[in-house]
Design a protein around this motif. Structure first.
Motif, PDB file in Angstrom:
ATOM      1  N   PHE A  41      21.518   2.529 -36.450  1.00 28.03           N
ATOM      2  CA  PHE A  41      22.142   2.632 -38.189  1.00 28.03           C
ATOM      3  C   PHE A  41      23.150   3.518 -38.175  1.00 28.03           C
ATOM      4  N   ILE A  42      22.797   4.658 -37.510  1.00 27.55           N
ATOM      5  CA  ILE A  42      23.872   5.180 -38.683  1.00 27.55           C
ATOM      6  C   ILE A  42      25.174   6.096 -37.378  1.00 27.55           C
ATOM      7  N   SER A  43      26.257   5.977 -37.758  1.00 28.46           N
ATOM      8  CA  SER A  43      26.709   6.570 -37.109  1.00 28.46           C
ATOM      9  C   SER A  43      27.352   7.294 -36.201  1.00 28.46           C
ATOM     10  N   GLU A  44      27.330   7.585 -34.691  1.00 33.39           N
ATOM     11  CA  GLU A  44      27.462   8.667 -34.662  1.00 33.39           C
ATOM     12  C   GLU A  44      28.030  10.089 -34.212  1.00 33.39           C
ATOM     13  N   ASP A  45      29.406   9.652 -34.675  1.00 30.97           N
ATOM     14  CA  ASP A  45      30.109  10.819 -35.097  1.00 30.97           C
ATOM     15  C   ASP A  45      29.673  11.407 -36.403  1.00 30.97           C
ATOM     16  N   LEU A  46      29.314  11.007 -37.092  1.00 27.42           N
ATOM     17  CA  LEU A  46      28.253  11.549 -38.704  1.00 27.42           C
ATOM     18  C   LEU A  46      26.836  11.970 -38.378  1.00 27.42           C
ATOM     19  N   ALA A  47      26.550  11.722 -37.262  1.00 22.30           N
ATOM     20  CA  ALA A  47      24.993  12.058 -36.930  1.00 22.30           C
ATOM     21  C   ALA A  47      25.335  13.526 -36.028  1.00 22.30           C
ATOM     22  N   ARG A  48      26.416  12.884 -35.113  1.00 20.17           N
ATOM     23  CA  ARG A  48      26.716  14.847 -34.155  1.00 20.17           C
ATOM     24  C   ARG A  48      26.979  15.715 -35.554  1.00 20.17           C
ATOM     25  N   GLU A  49      27.649  15.265 -36.392  1.00 17.38           N
ATOM     26  CA  GLU A  49      28.214  16.112 -36.764  1.00 17.38           C
ATOM     27  C   GLU A  49      27.453  16.723 -38.031  1.00 17.38           C
ATOM     28  N   ASP A  50      26.496  16.411 -38.572  1.00 21.52           N
ATOM     29  CA  ASP A  50      24.770  15.965 -39.074  1.00 21.52           C
ATOM     30  C   ASP A  50      24.306  17.541 -38.949  1.00 21.52           C
ATOM     31  N   LEU A  51      24.014  16.699 -37.069  1.00 27.26           N
ATOM     32  CA  LEU A  51      23.403  17.938 -36.788  1.00 27.26           C
ATOM     33  C   LEU A  51      23.770  19.372 -35.779  1.00 27.26           C
ATOM     34  N   ALA A  52      25.249  19.140 -36.317  1.00 27.47           N
ATOM     35  CA  ALA A  52      25.753  20.487 -34.938  1.00 27.47           C
ATOM     36  C   ALA A  52      25.428  21.030 -36.881  1.00 27.47           C
ATOM     37  N   LEU A  53      25.694  20.668 -37.500  1.00 24.96           N
ATOM     38  CA  LEU A  53      25.855  21.585 -39.455  1.00 24.96           C
ATOM     39  C   LEU A  53      24.219  22.165 -39.471  1.00 24.96           C
ATOM     40  N   ILE A  54      23.433  21.384 -38.502  1.00 24.99           N
ATOM     41  CA  ILE A  54      22.118  21.727 -38.737  1.00 24.99           C
ATOM     42  C   ILE A  54      21.763  22.956 -38.357  1.00 24.99           C
TER      43      ILE A  54
ATOM     44  N   ALA B 230      16.774  23.170 -30.997  1.00 24.97           N
ATOM     45  CA  ALA B 230      16.637  22.037 -30.691  1.00 24.97           C
ATOM     46  C   ALA B 230      15.747  21.541 -31.472  1.00 24.97           C
ATOM     47  N   ASN B 231      14.216  21.813 -31.424  1.00 18.93           N
ATOM     48  CA  ASN B 231      13.370  20.777 -32.080  1.00 18.93           C
ATOM     49  C   ASN B 231      13.105  21.667 -33.329  1.00 18.93           C
ATOM     50  N   ALA B 232      13.800  21.883 -34.067  1.00 21.43           N
ATOM     51  CA  ALA B 232      13.682  21.803 -35.822  1.00 21.43           C
ATOM     52  C   ALA B 232      14.802  21.233 -36.278  1.00 21.43           C
ATOM     53  N   ALA B 233      16.520  21.161 -35.041  1.00 20.12           N
ATOM     54  CA  ALA B 233      17.442  20.336 -35.688  1.00 20.12           C
ATOM     55  C   ALA B 233      16.415  18.869 -35.331  1.00 20.12           C
ATOM     56  N   ILE B 234      16.294  18.754 -34.191  1.00 15.76           N
ATOM     57  CA  ILE B 234      15.226  16.867 -34.561  1.00 15.76           C
ATOM     58  C   ILE B 234      14.518  16.544 -35.278  1.00 15.76           C
ATOM     59  N   ILE B 235      13.923  17.817 -35.602  1.00 14.48           N
ATOM     60  CA  ILE B 235      12.280  17.190 -36.654  1.00 14.48           C
ATOM     61  C   ILE B 235      13.776  16.897 -38.314  1.00 14.48           C
ATOM     62  N   ARG B 236      13.729  17.908 -38.305  1.00 13.70           N
ATOM     63  CA  ARG B 236      15.253  17.567 -39.621  1.00 13.70           C
ATOM     64  C   ARG B 236      15.941  16.318 -39.960  1.00 13.70           C
ATOM     65  N   MET B 237      16.844  15.745 -38.997  1.00 17.14           N
ATOM     66  CA  MET B 237      17.281  14.924 -38.574  1.00 17.14           C
ATOM     67  C   MET B 237      17.019  13.057 -38.340  1.00 17.14           C
ATOM     68  N   ARG B 238      15.549  13.579 -38.141  1.00 19.24           N
ATOM     69  CA  ARG B 238      14.554  12.627 -38.149  1.00 19.24           C
ATOM     70  C   ARG B 238      14.241  12.447 -39.422  1.00 19.24           C
ATOM     71  N   GLU B 239      13.414  13.754 -40.443  1.00 20.58           N
ATOM     72  CA  GLU B 239      13.323  13.417 -42.061  1.00 20.58           C
ATOM     73  C   GLU B 239      14.451  13.074 -42.470  1.00 20.58           C
ATOM     74  N   ARG B 240      15.793  13.043 -42.112  1.00 24.32           N
ATOM     75  CA  ARG B 240      17.567  13.405 -43.260  1.00 24.32           C
ATOM     76  C   ARG B 240      17.106  11.683 -43.117  1.00 24.32           C
ATOM     77  N   TYR B 241      17.626  10.710 -41.798  1.00 23.62           N
ATOM     78  CA  TYR B 241      17.714  10.051 -42.052  1.00 23.62           C
ATOM     79  C   TYR B 241      16.092   7.914 -41.748  1.00 23.62           C
ATOM     80  N   THR B 242      15.162   9.669 -41.557  1.00 22.51           N
ATOM     81  CA  THR B 242      14.272   8.159 -42.023  1.00 22.51           C
ATOM     82  C   THR B 242      14.075   7.980 -43.553  1.00 22.51           C
ATOM     83  N   VAL B 243      14.484   9.059 -44.085  1.00 18.24           N
ATOM     84  CA  VAL B 243      14.342   8.356 -45.918  1.00 18.24           C
ATOM     85  C   VAL B 243      15.681   8.071 -46.354  1.00 18.24           C
TER      86      VAL B 243
END
Length: 82
Positions: free
Chosen positions: A35-48, A64-77
């Motif tokens: 449901f999110i923009s791929e560009d936004l997700a890639r930018e967020d991942l890089a910043l994390i 990578a594992n910590a970034a995945i957790i943060r991304m999933r938390e961020r986008y689940t919220v």
């Protein structure tokens, strides 16, 4: 791997690049990301990943594992709120 301020050594940049690739490979196939923009997700991942590196984490798998957790938390919220 060492960095000076916000400047990273070449070896560290290689590890950050690997971390991004590992995390993105996982996240790009995650149905909750659809449901999110791929560009936004890639930018967020890089910043994390950069944030993790600035905090001292330079191992590509742990990053990578910590970034995945943060991304999933961020986008689940975000999905619950939005």
């Amino acid at each position: 791997m060492h960095f000076r301020g916000n400047e990273f050594e070449p070896e560290t940049i290689g590890q950050l690049t690997k971390a991004f690739g590992l995390a993105w490979n996982y996240l790009s196939n995650d149905p909750s990301r659809a449901f999110i923009s791929e560009d936004l997700a890639r930018e967020d991942l890089a910043l994390i990943i950069l944030d993790l590196a600035n905090a001292g984490e330079h191992d590509c798998k742990r990053s990578a594992n910590a970034a995945i957790i943060r991304m999933r938390e961020r986008y689940t919220v975000a999905r619950r709120v939005g």
